[in-house]
Design a protein around this motif. Sequence first.
Motif, PDB file in Angstrom:
ATOM      1  N   GLN A  71      -7.070  -1.331  -0.788  1.00 57.97           N
ATOM      2  CA  GLN A  71      -5.897  -0.473  -0.650  1.00 57.97           C
ATOM      3  C   GLN A  71      -4.698  -1.087  -1.373  1.00 57.97           C
ATOM      4  O   GLN A  71      -3.905  -0.381  -2.004  1.00 57.97           O
ATOM      5  CB  GLN A  71      -5.571  -0.253   0.826  1.00 57.97           C
ATOM      6  CG  GLN A  71      -4.380   0.655   1.096  1.00 57.97           C
ATOM      7  CD  GLN A  71      -4.540   2.039   0.476  1.00 57.97           C
ATOM      8  OE1 GLN A  71      -5.642   2.568   0.374  1.00 57.97           O
ATOM      9  NE2 GLN A  71      -3.431   2.624   0.045  1.00 57.97           N
ATOM     10  N   SER A 127      -7.542   6.773  -2.537  1.00 60.26           N
ATOM     11  CA  SER A 127      -7.013   5.976  -1.435  1.00 60.26           C
ATOM     12  C   SER A 127      -8.103   5.050  -0.922  1.00 60.26           C
ATOM     13  O   SER A 127      -9.239   5.485  -0.695  1.00 60.26           O
ATOM     14  CB  SER A 127      -6.530   6.885  -0.295  1.00 60.26           C
ATOM     15  OG  SER A 127      -6.375   6.167   0.905  1.00 60.26           O
ATOM     16  N   VAL A 144       0.027   4.626   4.334  1.00 56.73           N
ATOM     17  CA  VAL A 144      -0.615   4.600   3.028  1.00 56.73           C
ATOM     18  C   VAL A 144       0.334   4.844   1.861  1.00 56.73           C
ATOM     19  O   VAL A 144       0.132   4.335   0.769  1.00 56.73           O
ATOM     20  CB  VAL A 144      -1.776   5.625   3.004  1.00 56.73           C
ATOM     21  CG1 VAL A 144      -1.248   7.052   3.025  1.00 56.73           C
ATOM     22  CG2 VAL A 144      -2.669   5.410   1.803  1.00 56.73           C
ATOM     23  N   TYR A 149      -8.241   3.658   2.007  1.00 49.94           N
ATOM     24  CA  TYR A 149      -8.587   4.084   3.365  1.00 49.94           C
ATOM     25  C   TYR A 149      -9.569   5.258   3.330  1.00 49.94           C
ATOM     26  O   TYR A 149     -10.542   5.306   4.081  1.00 49.94           O
ATOM     27  CB  TYR A 149      -7.338   4.508   4.135  1.00 49.94           C
ATOM     28  CG  TYR A 149      -6.410   3.374   4.513  1.00 49.94           C
ATOM     29  CD1 TYR A 149      -6.898   2.116   4.839  1.00 49.94           C
ATOM     30  CD2 TYR A 149      -5.028   3.579   4.563  1.00 49.94           C
ATOM     31  CE1 TYR A 149      -6.052   1.086   5.200  1.00 49.94           C
ATOM     32  CE2 TYR A 149      -4.168   2.558   4.918  1.00 49.94           C
ATOM     33  CZ  TYR A 149      -4.673   1.309   5.242  1.00 49.94           C
ATOM     34  OH  TYR A 149      -3.821   0.298   5.601  1.00 49.94           O
TER      35      TYR A 149
END
Length: 424
Positions: A31, A45, A315, A47
Amino acid sequence: MADIRTYNVVVLGIGFLFIFTAFTTCGNIEQTVVKSLNSTNFTGSGYHSLGIIYGVFSFCNMLAPTIVAIIGPQFTMFFSGILYSGYIAVFIIPSTWSFYFTSVLIGIGAAMLWTAQGHFLVENSDASTINRNTGLFWALLQCSMLFGNLYVYFDWKGKTEISDKDRKIMFTALLVISAIGTLSFLALRKVFQLEEALTEEEGQSLLSTRLIYTQRATSAVTEAKTEFRLELSFYSGVYGTCIGATTHFGDAAKGLIGISGIVVGIGEIIGGGLFGLILKNNRFRRTSVVFLGMVVHFVAFYLIFLNIPNDAPVVFQTSSQHNPYLTPSVSIALLCSFLLGLGDSCFNTQLYSILGRAYAEQSAPAFAIFKFIQSIFAAVAFFYSGYILLTWQLLVMVIMGFIGTLCFFMVERMQNMSADTQEY
């Protein structure tokens, strides 16, 4: 026979050490790497990738026992290692489509790898060696937390952004390491087991007893693993990102991601060695170790709550904006890393031990169901981790930690009752 089995467990652990040196380091930093990509065309992403991996992992567990039965655990693990290596290779020249496509592939590979691993470990163990072999394998596996993360620390220390050159060097090295681990599975040797013959009456009695306790235990053991997998998602993908995003740590923040991974690994190795190798078989030992793991994790969660900014895992931010209750301390952050690793080893060594004992003759399906449940919750955890504040993530793990520990106690009690019944 015993020498071959011990050899197989050591080679199995070494293979996983190399593969997960690559994959665990990748998961710990991906990340942060994704945030630093200079390409405006990349929209992936880390995640979400990890969420896809564990989501696919969960559903592919239903097919994994069939594949293991057809081609055998050795070649299943070898093929799975190739898929892991493919995922690592994507980061050398990243693109959004290949990033998510290989996330699907590695989810398939993970289902096969872990089902085959559980089957192979049980195949090379018996009631007197399952704890030792589990601890040995776990300690070797968790050494994977050390080497890649150590490189991250020395190479990334003082850097606020990760350059293309840094990324390519890092993931090329991880690809080579993953390939070595994959090839090591070819060195495993076949074990031919001699099974004791039972009379028809003894066999029917033993089967009926196992069916009763297997049906009850399967539900409880998977519930117990739910919370443990949420915590793995947290320490393997979220906590390192939180440390790297904590502005109070200054230029050292990115390098601390590697040190945090190393300290988690030290906690895992110490726990695996202590609870799997040093302590001998004891009927009431597993519940004590799992309870200790719960307490250790609760202490870690409380310290993280006080020490890490609440918005650190979000994020769309590259650094934290909130102030925690304490002035962030590197020492406390790394202490929490150690406690997360130690607590996780408490849970996992005992879960593998009880599964190996309860499902010695149906190990592949048992480990497939086991991984199916835990990966569903890992996928959910990775998807929400980038959008929910740290406080709420910690609260979820505390609640599930308590429930999961109670479920483990239920499983252990059922197993003890089953053992008592078989004695008579």
